[in-house]
Design a protein around this motif. Structure first.
Motif, PDB file in Angstrom:
ATOM      1  N   ILE A 213      29.611 -78.674 -52.651  1.00 29.64           N
ATOM      2  CA  ILE A 213      29.141 -77.686 -53.370  1.00 29.64           C
ATOM      3  C   ILE A 213      29.501 -77.040 -53.848  1.00 29.64           C
ATOM      4  O   ILE A 213      29.631 -76.656 -55.132  1.00 29.64           O
ATOM      5  CB  ILE A 213      27.709 -77.887 -53.127  1.00 29.64           C
ATOM      6  N   PHE A 214      30.064 -75.733 -52.524  1.00 27.35           N
ATOM      7  CA  PHE A 214      30.792 -74.998 -53.128  1.00 27.35           C
ATOM      8  C   PHE A 214      32.021 -74.691 -53.647  1.00 27.35           C
ATOM      9  O   PHE A 214      32.431 -74.193 -54.706  1.00 27.35           O
ATOM     10  CB  PHE A 214      30.811 -73.813 -51.652  1.00 27.35           C
ATOM     11  N   LYS A 215      32.928 -75.893 -52.942  1.00 30.82           N
ATOM     12  CA  LYS A 215      34.035 -76.282 -53.537  1.00 30.82           C
ATOM     13  C   LYS A 215      34.030 -76.724 -55.995  1.00 30.82           C
ATOM     14  O   LYS A 215      34.823 -76.305 -56.193  1.00 30.82           O
ATOM     15  CB  LYS A 215      34.353 -77.392 -53.132  1.00 30.82           C
ATOM     16  N   ILE A 216      32.711 -77.536 -55.652  1.00 31.97           N
ATOM     17  CA  ILE A 216      32.542 -77.681 -56.696  1.00 31.97           C
ATOM     18  C   ILE A 216      32.481 -75.883 -57.943  1.00 31.97           C
ATOM     19  O   ILE A 216      32.941 -76.708 -59.089  1.00 31.97           O
ATOM     20  CB  ILE A 216      31.148 -78.101 -57.062  1.00 31.97           C
ATOM     21  N   ALA A 217      31.772 -75.995 -57.537  1.00 29.30           N
ATOM     22  CA  ALA A 217      32.436 -74.127 -58.175  1.00 29.30           C
ATOM     23  C   ALA A 217      33.465 -73.517 -58.412  1.00 29.30           C
ATOM     24  O   ALA A 217      33.728 -73.310 -59.147  1.00 29.30           O
ATOM     25  CB  ALA A 217      30.969 -73.274 -57.534  1.00 29.30           C
ATOM     26  N   THR A 218      33.916 -73.397 -57.349  1.00 30.71           N
ATOM     27  CA  THR A 218      35.316 -72.348 -57.260  1.00 30.71           C
ATOM     28  C   THR A 218      35.977 -73.005 -57.855  1.00 30.71           C
ATOM     29  O   THR A 218      37.384 -72.292 -58.070  1.00 30.71           O
ATOM     30  CB  THR A 218      35.305 -72.186 -55.468  1.00 30.71           C
ATOM     31  N   LEU A 219      36.601 -74.281 -57.693  1.00 31.93           N
ATOM     32  CA  LEU A 219      37.284 -74.775 -58.200  1.00 31.93           C
ATOM     33  C   LEU A 219      37.061 -74.627 -59.481  1.00 31.93           C
ATOM     34  O   LEU A 219      38.467 -75.088 -60.261  1.00 31.93           O
ATOM     35  CB  LEU A 219      37.396 -76.429 -57.770  1.00 31.93           C
ATOM     36  N   TYR A 220      36.227 -74.444 -60.929  1.00 33.62           N
ATOM     37  CA  TYR A 220      35.794 -74.451 -61.922  1.00 33.62           C
ATOM     38  C   TYR A 220      35.597 -73.220 -62.716  1.00 33.62           C
ATOM     39  O   TYR A 220      36.652 -72.870 -63.411  1.00 33.62           O
ATOM     40  CB  TYR A 220      34.811 -75.745 -62.190  1.00 33.62           C
ATOM     41  N   SER A 221      34.526 -72.051 -61.746  1.00 39.60           N
ATOM     42  CA  SER A 221      34.507 -71.335 -62.004  1.00 39.60           C
ATOM     43  C   SER A 221      33.894 -70.947 -61.358  1.00 39.60           C
ATOM     44  O   SER A 221      32.830 -70.993 -61.318  1.00 39.60           O
ATOM     45  CB  SER A 221      33.845 -71.036 -63.563  1.00 39.60           C
ATOM     46  N   PRO A 222      34.737 -69.572 -60.284  1.00 36.43           N
ATOM     47  CA  PRO A 222      33.660 -69.260 -59.300  1.00 36.43           C
ATOM     48  C   PRO A 222      32.696 -67.920 -59.889  1.00 36.43           C
ATOM     49  O   PRO A 222      32.220 -67.915 -58.869  1.00 36.43           O
ATOM     50  CB  PRO A 222      34.766 -68.471 -58.652  1.00 36.43           C
ATOM     51  N   LEU A 223      32.374 -67.469 -61.286  1.00 36.94           N
ATOM     52  CA  LEU A 223      31.677 -66.614 -61.355  1.00 36.94           C
ATOM     53  C   LEU A 223      30.689 -66.818 -61.767  1.00 36.94           C
ATOM     54  O   LEU A 223      30.016 -66.273 -61.964  1.00 36.94           O
ATOM     55  CB  LEU A 223      32.476 -65.434 -62.521  1.00 36.94           C
ATOM     56  N   LYS A 224      30.521 -68.359 -62.230  1.00 37.12           N
ATOM     57  CA  LYS A 224      29.618 -69.237 -61.812  1.00 37.12           C
ATOM     58  C   LYS A 224      28.560 -68.633 -61.493  1.00 37.12           C
ATOM     59  O   LYS A 224      27.815 -69.654 -60.984  1.00 37.12           O
ATOM     60  CB  LYS A 224      29.709 -70.221 -62.770  1.00 37.12           C
ATOM     61  N   LEU A 225      29.340 -68.930 -59.847  1.00 36.05           N
ATOM     62  CA  LEU A 225      28.355 -68.943 -58.333  1.00 36.05           C
ATOM     63  C   LEU A 225      28.403 -67.764 -58.128  1.00 36.05           C
ATOM     64  O   LEU A 225      27.363 -67.229 -57.797  1.00 36.05           O
ATOM     65  CB  LEU A 225      29.250 -69.743 -58.054  1.00 36.05           C
ATOM     66  N   PHE A 226      29.301 -66.590 -58.249  1.00 35.57           N
ATOM     67  CA  PHE A 226      29.304 -65.326 -57.863  1.00 35.57           C
ATOM     68  C   PHE A 226      28.258 -64.625 -58.638  1.00 35.57           C
ATOM     69  O   PHE A 226      27.418 -63.119 -57.467  1.00 35.57           O
ATOM     70  CB  PHE A 226      30.812 -64.906 -57.364  1.00 35.57           C
ATOM     71  N   VAL A 227      28.993 -64.500 -59.772  1.00 40.41           N
ATOM     72  CA  VAL A 227      27.418 -63.277 -60.373  1.00 40.41           C
ATOM     73  C   VAL A 227      25.838 -64.079 -60.743  1.00 40.41           C
ATOM     74  O   VAL A 227      25.125 -62.914 -59.999  1.00 40.41           O
ATOM     75  CB  VAL A 227      27.672 -64.296 -61.877  1.00 40.41           C
ATOM     76  N   PRO A 228      25.176 -65.375 -60.197  1.00 39.81           N
ATOM     77  CA  PRO A 228      23.665 -65.600 -59.877  1.00 39.81           C
ATOM     78  C   PRO A 228      23.648 -65.069 -58.938  1.00 39.81           C
ATOM     79  O   PRO A 228      22.645 -64.133 -58.659  1.00 39.81           O
ATOM     80  CB  PRO A 228      23.724 -67.083 -60.049  1.00 39.81           C
ATOM     81  N   ILE A 268      34.105 -60.232 -55.541  1.00 38.84           N
ATOM     82  CA  ILE A 268      34.888 -61.899 -54.479  1.00 38.84           C
ATOM     83  C   ILE A 268      35.110 -62.805 -56.012  1.00 38.84           C
ATOM     84  O   ILE A 268      36.369 -63.062 -55.923  1.00 38.84           O
ATOM     85  CB  ILE A 268      34.140 -62.142 -54.058  1.00 38.84           C
ATOM     86  N   GLY A 269      33.954 -62.214 -56.659  1.00 36.28           N
ATOM     87  CA  GLY A 269      33.589 -63.218 -57.586  1.00 36.28           C
ATOM     88  C   GLY A 269      34.289 -62.957 -58.629  1.00 36.28           C
ATOM     89  O   GLY A 269      35.964 -63.896 -58.961  1.00 36.28           O
ATOM     90  N   LEU A 270      34.798 -61.975 -59.286  1.00 29.81           N
ATOM     91  CA  LEU A 270      36.168 -61.610 -59.990  1.00 29.81           C
ATOM     92  C   LEU A 270      37.866 -61.722 -59.335  1.00 29.81           C
ATOM     93  O   LEU A 270      38.535 -62.396 -59.861  1.00 29.81           O
ATOM     94  CB  LEU A 270      36.371 -60.349 -60.075  1.00 29.81           C
ATOM     95  N   VAL A 271      38.077 -62.111 -58.570  1.00 28.71           N
ATOM     96  CA  VAL A 271      38.839 -61.789 -56.762  1.00 28.71           C
ATOM     97  C   VAL A 271      39.137 -63.347 -57.487  1.00 28.71           C
ATOM     98  O   VAL A 271      40.183 -64.427 -57.885  1.00 28.71           O
ATOM     99  CB  VAL A 271      39.112 -61.180 -55.954  1.00 28.71           C
ATOM    100  N   SER A 272      37.779 -63.975 -57.173  1.00 20.47           N
ATOM    101  CA  SER A 272      38.225 -65.530 -56.617  1.00 20.47           C
ATOM    102  C   SER A 272      38.619 -66.132 -58.433  1.00 20.47           C
ATOM    103  O   SER A 272      39.419 -67.102 -58.344  1.00 20.47           O
ATOM    104  CB  SER A 272      36.741 -66.694 -56.264  1.00 20.47           C
ATOM    105  N   GLU A 273      38.082 -65.850 -58.923  1.00 20.16           N
ATOM    106  CA  GLU A 273      38.190 -65.971 -60.210  1.00 20.16           C
ATOM    107  C   GLU A 273      40.084 -65.866 -60.781  1.00 20.16           C
ATOM    108  O   GLU A 273      40.832 -66.420 -61.638  1.00 20.16           O
ATOM    109  CB  GLU A 273      37.092 -65.458 -62.025  1.00 20.16           C
ATOM    110  N   GLN A 274      40.446 -64.808 -60.625  1.00 20.44           N
ATOM    111  CA  GLN A 274      42.087 -64.827 -60.685  1.00 20.44           C
ATOM    112  C   GLN A 274      42.777 -65.861 -59.759  1.00 20.44           C
ATOM    113  O   GLN A 274      43.302 -66.262 -60.402  1.00 20.44           O
ATOM    114  CB  GLN A 274      42.028 -63.522 -60.203  1.00 20.44           C
ATOM    115  N   ILE A 275      42.689 -65.510 -58.635  1.00 21.05           N
ATOM    116  CA  ILE A 275      43.026 -66.705 -58.136  1.00 21.05           C
ATOM    117  C   ILE A 275      42.737 -68.621 -58.078  1.00 21.05           C
ATOM    118  O   ILE A 275      43.858 -69.415 -58.262  1.00 21.05           O
ATOM    119  CB  ILE A 275      42.438 -67.346 -56.590  1.00 21.05           C
TER     120      ILE A 275
END
Length: 284
Positions: A213-228, A268-275
């Motif tokens: 479930i977390f991989k789905i978000a982090t592979l596509y767009s981490p901010l969609k997980l971290f912003v909420p 963390i979401g911003l950094v993850s988005e760049q990674i």
């Protein structure tokens, strides 16, 4: 005409392969068929030799995803088809996937119906994955975890370095294709009862399914997980501040802590988005 390679990861699936391989050869006589023996201790290799099928053997089990990667590297076809070696997938459906692929898609996935799910628990979990992936990508995802799919080899090889060695290669490859704006389609299929015992262990793999479930978000767009998540911390801090302001007329440490957590999670979401963006650069 594009050369077709069919890759079947298999671990102790000799009885299923004995039935599946002749059917597959009859359905796709011109295809290159590769069985990746993931540390089997049965007659998998002998079954492959008796049917004239290439078998890549590992001295020990490395995982389903590792078998997919090894088969992909060995395949010579422009089009790759991945099938389970346990007899669940119908060789006749390969033609249906290829027909859809020829309509301009880069990946076509065989989407199982509810009756084809391996138990109610797996069906509920897969329904949750599909819903979350659909929300993340903005495109209908009918079967995120199906191991029956046809892909363009050059596109799929771009993401080999991202694929895990375990069972979640379908999730990773699907989200990677969506992230890279490669067209993905689904073809309804019915999966048969597998031959033999499943290698999936409910207790141990339950944690793995949660991580998907977390991989789905982090592979596509981490901010969609971290912003909420950040918003939840911020609102919790605001609610606590509102209460303490009227009750005690002061700002408490808890409110400050929650607001700090909101900022940290957002960063963390911003950094993850760049990674994540770096992960999808062409791999050399």
């Amino acid at each position: 005409m594009n050369q077709l390679s069919i890759i079947l990861p298999a671990k102790n699936e000799a009885p299923a392969l004995a039935v599946l391989l002749p059917q597959l050869r009859a359905a796709q006589p011109q295809a290159e068929i590769i069985v990746v023996d993931d540390g089997s201790t049965d007659d998998t290799r002998n079954i492959c030799e008796s049917h004239g099928v290439q078998c890549l053997s590992s001295p020990y089990s490395m995982g389903n995803g590792a078998a997919i990667k090894r088969g992909t590297r060995a395949a010579s076809g422009d089009i790759l088809v991945f099938m389970d070696g346990d007899g669940q997938h119908d060789p006749a459906d390969v033609a249906r996937l290829l027909d859809q692929l020829n309509r301009g898609y880069d990946m076509v996935v065989g989407a199982r119906d509810w009756g084809s799910q391996a138990g109610v628990g797996r069906g509920i979990a897969n329904t949750l994955y599909n819903w979350l992936a659909t929300k993340m990508t903005g495109h209908p995802v009918l079967d995120l975890t199906s191991g029956f799919r046809a892909v363009r080899a050059d596109k799929f090889r771009e993401f080999l370095h991202l694929l895990p060695n375990g069972f979640s290669y379908p999730t990773t490859s699907t989200m990677a294709f969506f992230r890279s704006a490669y067209a993905v389609a689904y073809v309804p299929i019915k999966a048969a009862q597998r031959v033999g015992k499943s290698h999936i262990r409910p207790l141990k793999d339950g944690i793995r399914f949660l991580l998907i479930i977390f991989k789905i978000a982090t592979l596509y767009s981490p901010l969609k997980l971290f912003v909420p998540a950040s918003a939840v911390f911020f609102l919790a801090g605001f609610a606590n501040y509102t209460y303490t302001l009227y009750a005690y007329h002061r700002l408490t440490n808890m409110s400050t802590l929650l607001w700090s957590a909101a900022v940290v999670v957002f960063l963390i979401g911003l950094v993850s988005e760049q990674i994540t963006g770096l992960m999808y650069r062409p791999y050399k």
